[in-house]
Design a protein around this motif. Structure first.
Motif, short mmCIF file in Angstrom:
data_model
loop_
_atom_site.label_atom_id
_atom_site.label_comp_id
_atom_site.label_asym_id
_atom_site.label_seq_id
_atom_site.Cartn_x
_atom_site.Cartn_y
_atom_site.Cartn_z
N ASN A 211 -36.44 -23.29 -18.19
CA ASN A 211 -35.41 -23.62 -19.30
C ASN A 211 -35.95 -23.18 -20.61
O ASN A 211 -35.48 -23.74 -21.58
N ALA A 216 -31.26 -23.15 -18.05
CA ALA A 216 -31.66 -23.34 -16.66
C ALA A 216 -30.47 -23.97 -15.84
O ALA A 216 -30.43 -23.35 -14.50
N VAL A 217 -30.12 -24.90 -16.26
CA VAL A 217 -28.93 -25.70 -15.17
C VAL A 217 -27.63 -24.87 -15.36
O VAL A 217 -27.03 -24.59 -14.30
N SER A 220 -28.29 -21.82 -12.91
CA SER A 220 -28.44 -22.14 -11.76
C SER A 220 -26.96 -22.44 -11.02
O SER A 220 -26.68 -21.85 -9.87
N GLY A 233 -35.27 -26.84 -8.27
CA GLY A 233 -35.80 -27.45 -9.65
C GLY A 233 -36.44 -28.64 -9.48
O GLY A 233 -37.08 -28.91 -8.54
N GLY A 237 -35.92 -32.46 -14.94
CA GLY A 237 -36.01 -31.07 -15.74
C GLY A 237 -37.45 -31.03 -16.04
O GLY A 237 -37.84 -30.14 -16.71
N ALA A 245 -35.19 -26.04 -14.21
CA ALA A 245 -33.72 -26.54 -13.99
C ALA A 245 -33.91 -28.28 -13.57
O ALA A 245 -34.76 -28.44 -12.54
#
Length: 527
Positions: A211, A216-217, A220, A233, A237, A245
């Motif tokens: 991240n 990152a999220v 993804s 993940g 986090g 993620a």
């Protein structure tokens, strides 16, 4: 919950534990494994057995644990250059871990191979092929983590893709594309992913994102939209540098926004519980702004927002908080309107105040916050403020006076000095004045002990009340040592958690005000 659409793979126990400030014991790791299994994750990365004795012990202990949903994988690298899998101690530690699956990290960047690993491109490909093939012959599910894949792709795409093809031909069950440095933008990630899909046809793909760019999220989820099958993940986090993620945020989005049943409804409703459980074991306060599971994820402060959710909670909430085990909260502060107070009073079962009383209470809140109090993070103190304003309220105890004495004493053994604090307090309880004294590790601890010495015989339920967090904030740094401070104390009785606040130019008085609220709240609201 197995799915052909998307598989959730948790790496909290390995990659997450690399976060600064986190050190999980073997027992912590076993507990987290069980909790993630209950949540329904399909794969849990247990750790790197070749890196430290603690991880090796974890895998030994794991053999006695019965899991309902999850399988555990051991993590490790491909064999070392110019050796064999049979002679590589790290490889053999993964064999000894005796897990149904292994996750092998291998270099997928030509720069990393030549300059960091210091071997030849050909030897790196042999290392990948030999290690994947070795574990497939042992009957393991093999995930190949293509380390530095995206950076490598934009340096020399042919070599990075060749690393994936090599792992696929050796029998890898999934190729996991890793943004190891965490700096890949969405468009660049998707271009690389498309190139992989054109080159590798018959092996499932996974994504493992850090991240460092704050993406990152989101990346993804974009990867899932583009056809990636496995998403890796960490809970909350956690992870090195800026973290990985957040697997909980991803799970909630996949379930609620994409309609992909990665978790059952009942499992999704435990998301907030799991976030807090893991945070507690990691000794890391959960960020209140964490999506879906944070304490502030569904908190409302602005008066017109509160006016909206009174009519319909959907007015300022994107999902029902109960779906993820969270709840709506209304905050009280100097920005609050009367509706905020009405909602908070209703939550506390105190919604019988008149309109004039509510107006006076709102002015009192604003006056207190001007003095350094902050009730939006200390709802127990707000409730005590309300209760004390009610006609006929009688506090269970009142502090008349206290004296703190601190002195140095010589430690036994090393001959060094340490500070010893002693508190002497005078309390009124049911019209009776009681004097007590107590020594403690610092003035606040001594004060707490002296007060409890007087209260516990009459209120034995306070034996269960523990202080779990203590924070001090300077409100005016320009005043240096004469600044007003705010003290926040979080307490628990084993089932409930509550936070109280005190403010003063004297840190001991501010601490006492927060401590008194905590104890009085425990006695006033029990049951």
């Amino acid at each position: 919950m197995p799915t052909d659409q998307v598989q959730l793979y948790d790496t909290t126990l390995r990659d997450g534990s690399q976060m600064e400030g986190i050190s999980l014991s073997v027992e912590d790791k076993i507990r987290i494994t069980k909790k993630l299994d209950e949540l329904g994750f399909e794969w849990i990365e247990g750790g790197f057995p070749g890196s430290n004795p603690k991880d090796a012990e974890y895998f030994r202990r794991l053999r006695e644990v019965k899991l309902r949903h999850a399988k555990v994988s051991a993590f490790g690298g491909t064999r070392k250059p110019n050796t064999t899998c049979e002679a590589d101690a790290n490889i053999q530690s993964m064999v000894a871990a005796d897990t149904p699956g292994v996750t092998l990290v291998g270099k997928a960047s030509l720069y990393q191979v030549t300059d960091i690993l210091e071997t030849t491109p050909e030897e790196n490909l042999a290392m990948i092929a030999d290690t994947v093939r070795y574990f497939k012959q042992l009957g393991k599910t093999v995930f190949f983590d293509a380390e530095h894949f995206f950076d490598g792709f934009y340096g020399d795409p042919d070599y990075s893709l060749q690393c994936l093809v090599t792992a696929a031909r050796a029998g890898a069950d999934a190729l996991v594309l890793c943004d190891t440095n965490g700096g890949m933008t969405t468009r660049s990630m998707l271009r690389a992913l498309e190139a992989v899909q054109q080159r590798v046809k018959d092996v499932r793909l996974g994504i493992h994102l850090h991240n460092d760019a704050g993406l990152a999220v989101a990346n993804s989820l974009h990867a899932v939209e583009a056809g990636v099958w496995q998403v890796q993940g960490c809970v909350n986090g956690y992870g090195e540098r800026c973290g990985n993620a957040d697997i909980l945020t991803i799970a909630a989005n996949l379930k609620l926004k994409y309609g992909i049943d990665v978790l059952e409804d009942e499992q999704l409703a435990r998301l907030t519980e799991v976030a807090n459980y893991v945070a507690e074991l990691a000794n890391m306060a959960l960020n209140p702004q964490t999506p879906y599971v944070g304490a502030a994820a569904f908190a409302h402060k602005a008066g017109y927002h509160v006016a909206g959710i009174i009519k319909d909670e959907k007015a300022y909430q994107h999902v029902d908080p109960a779906l993820v085990g969270n709840r709506s909260r209304v905050l009280v502060s100097e920005l609050s309107g009367q509706r905020n107070l009405v909602m908070k009073l209703k939550e506390a079962g105190l919604d019988f105040l008149s309109q004039d009383e509510i107006k006076r209470l709102l002015e009192l809140v604003k006056e207190r916050e001007a003095q350094g109090y902050q009730y939006e993070g200390a709802e127990a103190s707000f409730e005590m403020l309300v209760r004390r304003s009610l006609p006929g309220y009688r506090p269970p105890f009142e502090l008349e006076d206290f004296v703190i004495v601190e002195r140095r004493r010589v430690r036994k053994g090393d001959g060094g000095n340490e500070m010893l604090a002693e508190a002497m307090v005078k309390l009124t309880i049911n019209g009776e004045t009681i004097h007590t004294a107590h020594e403690g590790n610092g003035p606040v601890n001594a004060l707490d002990g002296a007060v409890r010495k007087a209260l516990n015989p009459l209120f034995p339920q306070l034996e269960q009340v523990k202080l779990v967090d203590y924070k001090v904030r300077i409100l005016d740094s320009q005043s240096a040592t004469g600044a007003r401070v705010r003290v926040l104390i979080e307490s628990t009785d084993g089932t409930r958690h509550w936070t109280t606040v005190g403010s003063s130019t004297d840190i001991i008085e501010a601490s006492w005000l927060a401590l008194a609220d905590a104890l009085e709240y425990a006695l006033t609201t029990e049951g």
